[in-house]
Write a protein that holds these residues in place. Structure first.
Motif, short mmCIF file in Angstrom:
data_model
loop_
_atom_site.label_atom_id
_atom_site.label_comp_id
_atom_site.label_asym_id
_atom_site.label_seq_id
_atom_site.Cartn_x
_atom_site.Cartn_y
_atom_site.Cartn_z
N ASP A 1 0.85 -1.19 0.00
CA ASP A 1 0.00 0.00 0.00
C ASP A 1 0.89 1.25 0.00
O ASP A 1 1.76 1.38 0.87
CB ASP A 1 -0.90 -0.02 1.24
N PRO A 2 0.71 2.14 -0.99
CA PRO A 2 1.64 3.27 -1.11
C PRO A 2 1.69 4.16 0.13
O PRO A 2 2.76 4.63 0.51
CB PRO A 2 1.11 4.06 -2.32
N VAL A 3 0.55 4.37 0.78
CA VAL A 3 0.54 5.24 1.95
C VAL A 3 1.35 4.63 3.08
O VAL A 3 2.18 5.30 3.72
CB VAL A 3 -0.91 5.54 2.39
N TRP B 1 -7.62 11.75 1.06
CA TRP B 1 -8.67 12.39 1.86
C TRP B 1 -8.07 13.19 3.00
O TRP B 1 -8.42 14.33 3.25
CB TRP B 1 -9.60 11.29 2.38
N ARG B 2 -7.14 12.54 3.70
CA ARG B 2 -6.52 13.18 4.85
C ARG B 2 -5.66 14.36 4.43
O ARG B 2 -5.58 15.36 5.12
CB ARG B 2 -5.64 12.15 5.55
N ARG B 3 -4.99 14.21 3.28
CA ARG B 3 -4.15 15.29 2.79
C ARG B 3 -5.01 16.52 2.50
O ARG B 3 -4.64 17.64 2.79
CB ARG B 3 -3.43 14.85 1.50
N PHE B 4 -6.20 16.28 1.95
CA PHE B 4 -7.08 17.40 1.64
C PHE B 4 -7.42 18.18 2.90
O PHE B 4 -7.25 19.39 2.97
CB PHE B 4 -8.36 16.93 0.95
N TRP B 5 -7.88 17.48 3.94
CA TRP B 5 -8.34 18.18 5.14
C TRP B 5 -7.20 18.72 5.97
O TRP B 5 -7.34 19.77 6.61
CB TRP B 5 -9.24 17.28 5.98
N ALA B 6 -6.07 18.03 6.00
CA ALA B 6 -4.98 18.44 6.89
C ALA B 6 -4.02 19.43 6.23
O ALA B 6 -3.35 20.19 6.92
CB ALA B 6 -4.20 17.22 7.37
N VAL B 7 -3.94 19.40 4.91
CA VAL B 7 -2.94 20.23 4.23
C VAL B 7 -3.57 21.21 3.24
O VAL B 7 -3.44 22.42 3.38
CB VAL B 7 -1.89 19.35 3.51
N GLU B 8 -4.28 20.68 2.26
CA GLU B 8 -4.77 21.56 1.20
C GLU B 8 -5.83 22.54 1.69
O GLU B 8 -5.81 23.72 1.37
CB GLU B 8 -5.30 20.72 0.04
N ALA C 1 4.44 12.45 -0.01
CA ALA C 1 5.64 11.67 0.30
C ALA C 1 5.68 11.28 1.77
O ALA C 1 6.23 10.24 2.13
CB ALA C 1 6.89 12.49 -0.05
N LEU C 2 5.10 12.11 2.64
CA LEU C 2 5.08 11.80 4.07
C LEU C 2 4.16 10.64 4.37
O LEU C 2 4.31 9.98 5.39
CB LEU C 2 4.61 13.02 4.85
N GLY C 3 3.17 10.41 3.50
CA GLY C 3 2.25 9.31 3.73
C GLY C 3 0.85 9.75 4.12
O GLY C 3 0.17 9.07 4.87
N TYR C 4 0.44 10.92 3.63
CA TYR C 4 -0.97 11.31 3.78
C TYR C 4 -1.77 10.59 2.69
O TYR C 4 -1.37 10.59 1.53
CB TYR C 4 -1.15 12.81 3.57
N SER C 5 -2.91 10.02 3.05
CA SER C 5 -3.81 9.51 2.03
C SER C 5 -4.52 10.70 1.41
O SER C 5 -4.50 11.80 1.97
CB SER C 5 -4.82 8.56 2.66
#
Lengths: 287, 220
Positions: free
Chosen positions: A71-73, B122-129, B116-120
């Motif tokens: 899994d990439p994540v 969905w999570r990247r959207f809410w936590a970063v973008e 690259a840090l490993g945000y999925s």
């Protein structure tokens, strides 16, 4: 952890082929530098390791496990990644940036912060910077935070994409020495991408010089490449052909100075080198 | 000024009613604009069509929309829900573009780093973008807020009471103070909500307040 590229190829949807056919073994706990000009596919290759890029053909293996099956994540959370311009999250304080991956993995807030503060010590950052935002740090400090963040989840593999490309030469030299120290202490498998020959030779146990399309022009230790450039391209790239690295000794005011083919001084000959048998001084005693 | 003093209770009650009618479209508009703006941002081909279509909605005159909407929704022309629906449509029309622009403004390097840090996703959207798009989205939201508060007054023409009541009533009864108090109160309300939004933005996005070094004083 060892990394192996097996016949990987990457063609992008617009038709450009970034990597044609690339195979390489990166032994565990060594530093391999992918060296080349922009457009040679070095960053693409690096990103195949943590699946930010999936190869069009071929496989990438970590400890003989095909990364395509992981899994990439989850994969990315156990591989450290440092990029140029640090890539820090501008809305998170320094300590929170460093604690990102532990927090993603569910480590409690206090424990993650404590770990972040320890890592600040490890990379030589003053703890008083913990509550600053990235924009309040210098470029060199930001890169240190980037390295600390990559180390936070205790990865066995560290990917570094021109991490010191955007800082001034003095800070860069400092960061390079720091990385050498860290590597000795932490024993990680490091894959480092750069276009700077000096940096590659300084940091690499193995240096892989790439040509356009990810073709390996030569792979070997820095000494092997300097002593035996495989082609004119290699000789040219590392500077052997231009005389930048063919040095000779001249005596100036009684001091032995090492100069390059153009007569520009590269350094002073150390005392041990003068007396060592077979040293460069022998053939030069003209007086 | 006598009229204002004598009718302070009425003015206040209308202001509260006005605020209630405005807040719902502002909040609903943002909630609907967020996924639409995301689509426009994420899928380039949809951007032109989607944002132009939404933009066109804003050109429909409000009174016409109040009357036309019930045909589609089945809600009574005279109901609050009808006015709220119409104002929500206008809010979406403005906010969707601002959300798309806001998400476009997030540094691609930061997005890459988060991956690259490993945000999925969905999570990247809410936590970063989402937080990093905050300043631009907030700018859009402030425009929507002021515009909505102004537009609520038109609701009086279909019988939905707000500070707009002071316009029509004052006009019919030829009481200038009443009309003026309606205008001033609407402006005050708009300024107040704008101020609250700006302060809220500063509170929840503290990183936007740093990074600009204090201007250096000229040497004496």
């Amino acid at each position: 952890m060892s990394i192996e590229f097996r016949g990987v190829r990457k063609a992008f949807p617009d038709g450009t082929v970034a990597v044609e056919d690339f195979s390489l073994v990166i032994p565990s706990r060594t530093t391999t530098v992918l060296l080349g000009s922009s457009g040679c596919g070095k960053t693409t290759l690096l990103r195949m390791v943590n699946r930010m890029v999936d190869p069009s053909a071929g496989t990438v293996l970590i400890d003989d496990e095909d990364v395509a099956a992981v899994d990439p994540v989850a994969l990315r959370r156990r591989i450290g990644y440092v990029m140029q311009n640090s890539g820090l999250l501008p809305h998170r304080r320094v300590a929170d940036n460093i604690a990102t991956v532990p927090r993603l993995n569910g480590v409690a807030k206090d424990a993650a912060r404590e770990r972040a503060l320890q890592l600040m010590d490890t990379v030589g950052l003053d703890r008083s910077l913990a509550d600053r935002y990235p924009a309040q740090l210098s470029g060199g400090q930001q890169q240190r935070v980037g390295v600390a963040r990559a180390l936070a989840a205790e990865p066995n593999i560290l990917l570094m994409d021109e991490p010191f490309g955007a800082v001034d030469p003095i800070v860069r030299a400092e960061l390079q020495q720091e990385l050498i120290r860290l590597r000795r202490e932490l024993e990680k498998t490091v894959v480092f991408v750069t276009h700077d020959v000096d940096e590659a030779f300084l940091l690499g146990d193995q240096v892989v010089l790439l040509q356009r399309g990810g073709r390996i022009a030569q792979a070997g230790t820095p000494a092997e490449i300097l002593a035996n450039p495989a082609s004119d391209f290699v000789a040219d790239f590392v500077g052997a052909g231009r005389g930048r690295r063919s040095l000779r000794v001249e005596e100036i005011d009684g001091v032995l100075v090492v100069v390059d083919a153009d007569g520009r001084p590269a350094g002073v000959l150390a005392d041990e080198a003068r007396t060592a048998p077979g040293s460069a001084t022998r053939g030069n005693r003209a007086q | 000024m006598n009229w204002v003093a004598e009718n302070a209770g009425l003015i206040l009650a209308l202001a509260v009613q006005h605020l209630r009618l405005s807040l719902l479209p502002i909040v609903l508009g943002f909630a609907i604009a967020l996924p639409l703006g995301y689509l426009a941002h994420r899928y380039r081909p949809t951007r032109g069509v989607l944002l132009t279509a939404l933009g066109l909605l804003y050109t429909i005159p409000s009174l016409a929309l109040f009357v036309a909407l019930p045909v589609v929704t089945g809600i009574s022309v005279l109901s609050e829900a009808n006015v709220v629906t119409a104002l929500t449509i206008y809010a979406v029309a403005i906010q969707a573009r601002s959300v798309a622009d806001a998400l476009d403004s997030v540094d691609p390097d930061v997005r890459q780093a988060a991956t690259a840090l490993g945000y999925s996703g969905w999570r990247r959207f809410w936590a970063v973008e989402f937080p990093l798009a905050g300043p631009v989205m907030l700018a859009g939201l402030r425009v929507v807020a002021v515009s909505t508060i102004a537009l609520v007054t038109v609701g009086i023409l279909v019988g939905v009471k707000s500070l707009g009541y002071l316009f029509t009533n004052g006009f019919q009864r030829r009481i200038l103070e009443e009309v003026l108090s309606g205008v001033v109160m609407t402006m005050l309300l708009a300024l107040l909500v704008d101020l609250v939004l700006a302060l809220l933005g500063r509170a929840v996005m503290p990183w936007t307040r740093i990074g600009t070094p204090a201007p250096r004083r000229a040497a004496p």
